[in-house]
Scaffold this active site. Structure first.
Site, short mmCIF file in Angstrom:
data_model
loop_
_atom_site.label_atom_id
_atom_site.label_comp_id
_atom_site.label_asym_id
_atom_site.label_seq_id
_atom_site.Cartn_x
_atom_site.Cartn_y
_atom_site.Cartn_z
N HIS A 19 0.84 -1.19 0.00
CA HIS A 19 0.00 0.00 0.00
C HIS A 19 0.87 1.24 0.00
O HIS A 19 2.10 1.17 -0.04
CB HIS A 19 -1.00 -0.01 1.15
CG HIS A 19 -0.38 -0.06 2.52
ND1 HIS A 19 0.40 0.94 3.02
CD2 HIS A 19 -0.42 -1.02 3.49
CE1 HIS A 19 0.80 0.64 4.23
NE2 HIS A 19 0.34 -0.57 4.54
N CYS A 28 -5.10 -20.22 21.81
CA CYS A 28 -6.36 -20.70 21.25
C CYS A 28 -6.09 -22.00 20.51
O CYS A 28 -5.30 -22.03 19.57
CB CYS A 28 -6.96 -19.67 20.29
SG CYS A 28 -8.41 -20.33 19.42
N CYS A 50 -11.96 -15.97 21.47
CA CYS A 50 -11.25 -15.85 20.19
C CYS A 50 -12.27 -15.50 19.11
O CYS A 50 -13.28 -16.19 18.97
CB CYS A 50 -10.56 -17.18 19.85
SG CYS A 50 -10.08 -17.28 18.11
N LYS A 60 -7.31 8.02 9.58
CA LYS A 60 -6.30 6.98 9.61
C LYS A 60 -6.52 6.02 8.45
O LYS A 60 -7.64 5.68 8.12
CB LYS A 60 -6.42 6.23 10.93
CG LYS A 60 -5.26 5.32 11.19
CD LYS A 60 -5.46 4.53 12.45
CE LYS A 60 -4.38 3.47 12.56
NZ LYS A 60 -4.49 2.70 13.78
N LYS A 106 -8.09 -0.57 6.35
CA LYS A 106 -8.83 -1.41 5.40
C LYS A 106 -10.33 -1.28 5.61
O LYS A 106 -11.10 -1.27 4.67
CB LYS A 106 -8.42 -2.87 5.57
CG LYS A 106 -7.09 -3.19 4.92
CD LYS A 106 -6.77 -4.66 5.05
CE LYS A 106 -5.27 -4.88 4.96
NZ LYS A 106 -4.87 -6.15 5.52
#
Length: 500
Positions: free
Chosen positions: A18, A126, A143, A294, A297
RNA sequence: CGCGGGGUAGAGCAGUAGCAGCUCGCCAGGCCCAUAACCUGGAGGUCGUGGGUGCGAAUCCCACCUCCGCAACCA
């Protein structure tokens, strides 16, 4: 001949390239090209970081082997750098044999030095993910992927004695032997030391995708510990010692501010333990927001560097990104500003100046360079001083400012001299003016070269200076390189105006 | 609570003690070589708020308001 070794971080293949990656890499390329211009022997390293549980997971999700996944994503980075004209000397992949061998050698050195010990690592594990997850990742204590509460698990790890080296690092930072730039970042790092940091674990038992600890097969090197070592393996540590000795220590590690701690503390500590010299400069540039937000995505405001290249061309993208705000500070990028700035600085500025000057040379002298004139000889020398001073302290934004001023000075000179009038009244003065303008363009091309290499080459070509690199830097920044009677060519638009 | 950064003209940013600058935009002139580009001039700011130190503060000190980033496995 001086050497200059510059690095970018190696980018994590889990992510697509990016604009942030591009920013760091372009800045590094500008510095690398500048030093080559000066005649330094440059090594410019970049690459991809490819190990760790996240990569393994992503690969699995994509139904690929980890190596396949890495190959594909690493190639994406290489392709973007290619399109941005990045002139790196090596693109290091942490899955390469070269890297693995270097890491093994380095870890053995650490072990020998007594800076590694065994201890227990305790964390939330996990069983669904088959990895440790952080508290931050949890959603209501579960999780997020497996909707399961993680269990507290202990495993044996190797730890590195960071604490033993911090006092020495503080001393080196204070003495300036290890420079942390910009200045405020130095204070931040010293603050971290004062706060106190714990030793860190350098290996994992539960992770599979990585480099084995050479003295214990059941442990995998923790990913970022190994990633940092790219800076030495990338120039041949453990493989090509001659090249390594030639270029190490790095003259500058360039990065964004988020990873300064690893570079300014953890990495130097490991180097000290291994008995290797420290990098000279750690330079952390800022983050930028896109239109005040900011980059993320989820917001969907991440800018793809390739799309920018499609729109503006690689030279302009390089210029535009670096001219948004001072290098080192944080700043905001207004996406809509690119077109505006492209038009004003590049189309109306450099492009138009080149065009008007070459066209006058053609019109009034049939493209033949007139007799030399030295009106701006001293002035230009002064400008080059400023230019070099700015580059020396990595103020790329200042370099751009200097270029802009010089461009605008030349435009003003045209206006004051009015060559179109001189053409009717004073051919002698006209010849001087055109010579000065042609030389000015040549100097501009040279100044612009590290930032916009293609356009610079194009201008040199128009000036019949395609072989400009056969001169050394000192000759090039002198006034009067263009020889009378040589032919110059009329220019096509270097930066066609863009419609809003 | 902790660490760090910011709040300066319509927009984006420089400027860390001595008459407040730059780029873009806006207004008015000029020019015609050039990519409707270029040049000149102008309008526009109580430099977040309140106090303090100084002959003098956007710039140093204190308090407050406000925005943002980071806060140990994240390149």
């Amino acid at each position: 001949m001086k050497k200059f070794y510059i690095t970018t971080p190696i980018y994590y293949v889990n992510d697509k390239p990016h604009i942030g990656h591009a920013y760091t890499t372009i800045a590094a390329d500008v510095l690398a090209r500048y030093h080559r211009l000066k005649g330094d022997e440059v090594f410019f390293l970049t690459g991809t970081d490819e190990h760790g549980s996240k990569v393994a997971e992503s690969a699995q999700a994509a139904n690929k082997s980890p190596q396949e996944f890495c190959d594909e994503n690493s190639a994406k980075f290489q392709m973007v750098w290619d399109r941005l004209n990045i002139s790196h000397n090596n693109f290091l992949r942490t899955t390469s044999l070269q890297h693995k061998q270097g890491v093994e050698k380095f870890l053995n050195k650490l072990k020998e030095s007594g800076s590694i010990y065994e201890s227990d690592y305790q964390g939330l594990y996990c069983t669904g993910c088959e990895r440790f997850i952080t508290e931050k990742e949890l959603l209501d204590g579960l999780c997020p992927d497996h909707k399961k509460a993680p269990e507290v698990l202990k495993e044996k790890n190797y730890f590195f004695k960071l604490k033993d080296y911090l006092p020495q690092i503080a001393k080196l930072i204070n003495s300036g032997e290890l420079m942390i730039l910009p200045e405020n970042k130095k204070n931040e790092v010293l603050g971290l030391i004062k706060q106190g940091l714990d030793d860190f674990s350098i290996s994992r038992e539960s992770v599979k995708w990585g480099i084995k600890i050479p003295f214990n097969d059941s442990q995998i090197t923790y990913v970022w510990v190994e990633a940092l070592q790219n800076y030495i393996t990338g120039i041949g540590y453990g493989a090509d010692e001659e090249n390594f000795n030639k270029f190490w220590p790095a003259d500058i590690h360039l990065m964004a501010k988020d990873i300064i701690k690893f570079h300014a503390l953890y990495w130097p500590a490991m180097l000290l333990a291994a008995g290797l010299p420290l990098p000279k400069v750690i330079f952390a540039h800022g983050f930028f927001t896109i239109d005040g937000e900011k980059m993320s995505k989820t917001l969907g405001n991440v800018i793809d560097p390739e799309a920018l290249v499609d729109e503006f061309g690689s030279d302009a993208v390089r210029y535009l990104l670096l001219s948004q705000f001072p290098f080192g500070a944080d700043g905001d990028v207004k996406a809509g500003n690119f077109v505006i700035q492209y038009n004003s600085d590049l189309a109306n500025g450099l492009g138009n100046l080149t065009s008007r000057v070459l066209s006058m040379a053609e019109k009034y002298f049939d493209g033949v360079v007139p007799e030399k004139d030295f009106e701006f000889s001293d002035e230009t020398a002064g400008i080059w001083h400023q230019y070099e001073d700015a580059m020396k302290i990595f103020k790329i934004d200042e370099v751009i400012e200097i270029i802009r001023k010089f461009n605008s000075f030349a435009d003003g000179y045209v206006e004051r001299q009015k060559p179109w009038q001189l053409a009717k009244e004073d051919k002698e003065q006209l010849a001087k003016v055109i010579y000065n303008l042609l030389e000015s363009i040549r100097h501009l091309a040279l100044m612009v070269y590290p930032i916009m290499p293609d356009v610079a080459e194009q201008i040199f070509k128009y000036l019949n200076q395609a072989d400009w690199k056969s001169h050394n830097f000192k000759e090039l920044i002198d006034w009067g390189v263009l020889e009378p009677a040589a032919k110059v060519e009329k220019a096509k638009a270097l930066f066609p105006r863009l419609e809003k």
